[in-house]
Design a protein around this motif. Structure first.
Motif, PDB file in Angstrom:
ATOM      1  N   VAL A  65       0.779  -1.385   0.035  1.00 23.67           N
ATOM      2  CA  VAL A  65      -0.068  -0.089  -0.078  1.00 23.67           C
ATOM      3  C   VAL A  65       1.003   1.297   0.016  1.00 23.67           C
ATOM      4  N   ALA A  66       1.866   1.152   0.771  1.00 20.73           N
ATOM      5  CA  ALA A  66       2.884   2.241   0.744  1.00 20.73           C
ATOM      6  C   ALA A  66       3.695   2.737  -0.498  1.00 20.73           C
ATOM      7  N   LEU A  67       3.925   1.470  -1.133  1.00 12.30           N
ATOM      8  CA  LEU A  67       4.695   1.621  -2.544  1.00 12.30           C
ATOM      9  C   LEU A  67       3.442   2.381  -3.402  1.00 12.30           C
ATOM     10  N   TYR A  68       2.164   1.989  -3.259  1.00 10.37           N
ATOM     11  CA  TYR A  68       1.014   2.785  -4.270  1.00 10.37           C
ATOM     12  C   TYR A  68       0.969   3.947  -4.037  1.00 10.37           C
ATOM     13  N   ALA A  69       0.946   4.366  -2.742  1.00  8.53           N
ATOM     14  CA  ALA A  69       0.921   5.976  -2.025  1.00  8.53           C
ATOM     15  C   ALA A  69       2.298   6.395  -2.782  1.00  8.53           C
ATOM     16  N   LEU A  70       3.227   5.994  -2.783  1.00 10.43           N
ATOM     17  CA  LEU A  70       4.632   6.690  -3.393  1.00 10.43           C
ATOM     18  C   LEU A  70       4.287   6.921  -4.932  1.00 10.43           C
ATOM     19  N   TRP A  71       3.852   5.796  -5.352  1.00 13.39           N
ATOM     20  CA  TRP A  71       3.606   5.870  -7.008  1.00 13.39           C
ATOM     21  C   TRP A  71       2.595   7.071  -7.393  1.00 13.39           C
ATOM     22  N   LEU A  72       1.722   7.047  -6.327  1.00 10.84           N
ATOM     23  CA  LEU A  72       0.299   7.899  -6.681  1.00 10.84           C
ATOM     24  C   LEU A  72       0.959   9.389  -6.569  1.00 10.84           C
ATOM     25  N   ASN A  73       1.940   9.655  -5.585  1.00  9.28           N
ATOM     26  CA  ASN A  73       2.509  10.871  -5.492  1.00  9.28           C
ATOM     27  C   ASN A  73       3.227  11.310  -6.523  1.00  9.28           C
ATOM     28  N   ASP A  74       4.273  10.418  -6.867  1.00 17.25           N
ATOM     29  CA  ASP A  74       5.005  10.704  -8.007  1.00 17.25           C
ATOM     30  C   ASP A  74       4.323  11.027  -9.276  1.00 17.25           C
ATOM     31  N   ARG A  75       3.133  10.350  -9.375  1.00 12.45           N
ATOM     32  CA  ARG A  75       2.373  10.611 -10.539  1.00 12.45           C
ATOM     33  C   ARG A  75       1.780  12.031 -10.587  1.00 12.45           C
ATOM     34  N   ARG A  76       1.084  12.381  -9.414  1.00  8.15           N
ATOM     35  CA  ARG A  76       0.555  13.537  -9.227  1.00  8.15           C
ATOM     36  C   ARG A  76       1.629  14.698  -9.259  1.00  8.15           C
ATOM     37  N   ARG A  77       2.809  14.429  -8.941  1.00 11.89           N
ATOM     38  CA  ARG A  77       3.919  15.281  -8.992  1.00 11.89           C
ATOM     39  C   ARG A  77       4.093  15.555 -10.584  1.00 11.89           C
ATOM     40  N   ARG A  78       4.281  14.322 -11.380  1.00 12.98           N
ATOM     41  CA  ARG A  78       4.679  14.492 -12.668  1.00 12.98           C
ATOM     42  C   ARG A  78       3.488  15.372 -13.327  1.00 12.98           C
ATOM     43  N   VAL A  79       2.243  15.063 -13.044  1.00 14.05           N
ATOM     44  CA  VAL A  79       1.119  15.584 -13.693  1.00 14.05           C
ATOM     45  C   VAL A  79       1.059  17.302 -13.266  1.00 14.05           C
ATOM     46  N   ASP A  80       1.309  17.471 -12.237  1.00 14.44           N
ATOM     47  CA  ASP A  80       1.552  19.031 -11.911  1.00 14.44           C
ATOM     48  C   ASP A  80       2.704  19.525 -12.729  1.00 14.44           C
ATOM     49  N   GLU A  81       3.752  19.152 -12.638  1.00 16.64           N
ATOM     50  CA  GLU A  81       4.937  19.687 -13.590  1.00 16.64           C
ATOM     51  C   GLU A  81       4.489  19.676 -15.080  1.00 16.64           C
ATOM     52  N   GLU A  82       3.709  18.733 -15.669  1.00 19.09           N
ATOM     53  CA  GLU A  82       3.582  18.935 -16.808  1.00 19.09           C
ATOM     54  C   GLU A  82       2.580  19.996 -17.225  1.00 19.09           C
TER      55      GLU A  82
END
Length: 347
Positions: A65-82
């Motif tokens: 679950v923690a790995l999923y949360a990290l992946w989700l945060n990283d995806r959200r960060r990349r979306v914000d950067e884009e």
């Protein structure tokens, strides 16, 4: 029981991987977490207590679950950067579009003002001159173009009864009637004043040296004193009344070749950084070069100064040529020179 849990864990993990690749990441994470819980618990049951096995399985599920949360945060960060990148590109596009619109509007103002310089009424021409000067002040990149246009206007042929009289011409006056000539003279006076206004003053920080091409121009009461000039083309000038270039800083080459002055010409306290040519020049009245500094070559050959001529404390750092210079009026020679046979020779 342990074998059953391990089988359930493997099935759930495989199912989670398939679901993660095909559809919902959240469902896949739940299946992977359950698989980790079941598989680790079943693997540890034969060698550990049930409580320890469940605790370790829970930690494994929590890690998933923690790995999923990290992946989700990283995806959200990349979306914000884009999104920020897209916003930045949009702003740059809007800025470029606004700049293009301003440049197009400035170009249209410039072309319209140039067209109005040929208008049949003097008021419109004066307005066009001020419009050009205003454009140069608001958009400095147009300054050289505006100066070129003003110089071009001053180079237009112009005659006035007073000029004809000042030259003591023997032929009949062939210009426009005096009233009409007076109107056009007002426009030319405006052009001369705006020319001086647009040039930077000596001492201004980071003063840009703009070029002037006044070849063949007719000037009267032109005052360009205390100005910074780049290249000065003043060939074949026709000068009347009084014209001032004193205290100017000329950074480029200067040509006064074939210029003729029927009035006072003030060239004192100037600084010429490059070559200066006063060849075949004719001055019928006062000309003053006092305290002027010539850092490079200067030539006066073939010139005639008929009135009071001043070279008081004039400095020549380069080659100076006074050959065939004719002086017929009172002369103050430069240091190290003396008047002899209506010319200048070194002492």
């Amino acid at each position: 029981m342990a074998t059953t849990l391990i089988v359930l864990g493997v099935v759930a993990a495989v199912g989670g991987i398939v679901v993660f690749a095909l559809s919902s990441r959240l469902v896949a994470t739940m299946l992977l977490a359950f698989g980790a819980l079941a598989g680790v618990t079943g693997w540890l049951l034969p060698v550990a207590s049930r409580a320890d096995a469940l605790k370790t399985g829970g930690l494994a599920a929590g890690s998933v679950v923690a790995l999923y949360a990290l992946w989700l945060n990283d995806r959200r960060r990349r979306v914000d950067e884009e999104r920020q990148l897209l916003e930045h590109e949009r702003q740059e596009l809007e800025t470029a579009r606004a700049t293009h619109d301003r440049e197009r509007a400035a170009d249209e103002r410039f072309l319209r003002a140039v067209e109005l310089l040929g208008h049949e009424t003097d008021q419109v021409r004066v307005g066009a001159m001020h419009a050009l000067a205003g454009l140069a002040r608001s958009r400095p990149s147009y300054t050289q173009d505006v100066l070129d246009v003003i110089c071009s206007y001053l180079r237009r042929p112009f005659e006035h009864p007073e000029y004809h009289q000042a030259r003591a011409a023997t032929d009949d006056y062939a210009g426009e009637p005096e009233a009409m000539a007076d109107r056009w003279r007002v426009v030319r006076m405006t052009a001369q004043r705006l020319l001086a206004d647009l040039l930077p003053r000596v001492g201004d920080p980071d003063a840009h040296a703009y070029d002037l091409d006044l070849t063949g121009a007719t000037l009267e009461y032109c005052d360009l004193s205390y100005r910074v000039i780049g290249q000065l083309r003043a060939r074949a000038l026709k000068l009347y009344r009084s014209n001032s270039f004193h205290h100017c800083e000329v950074r480029g080459p200067t040509w006064f070749t074939n210029t003729e002055s029927w009035g006072r010409l003030w060239l004192h306290h100037m600084e010429f950084s490059d070559g200066a040519w006063f060849k075949q020049m004719r001055v019928h009245s006062i000309v003053d070069f006092g305290h002027t500094v010539f850092h490079s070559e200067v030539k006066f050959d073939g010139s005639t100064f008929e009135g009071t001529t001043g070279f008081a404390d004039t400095r020549f750092d380069g080659i100076v040529d006074f050959s065939t210079l004719t002086l017929t009026g009172p002369v103050t020679p430069p240091p190290g020179w003396q008047v002899e046979d209506q010319g200048l020779v070194r002492v």
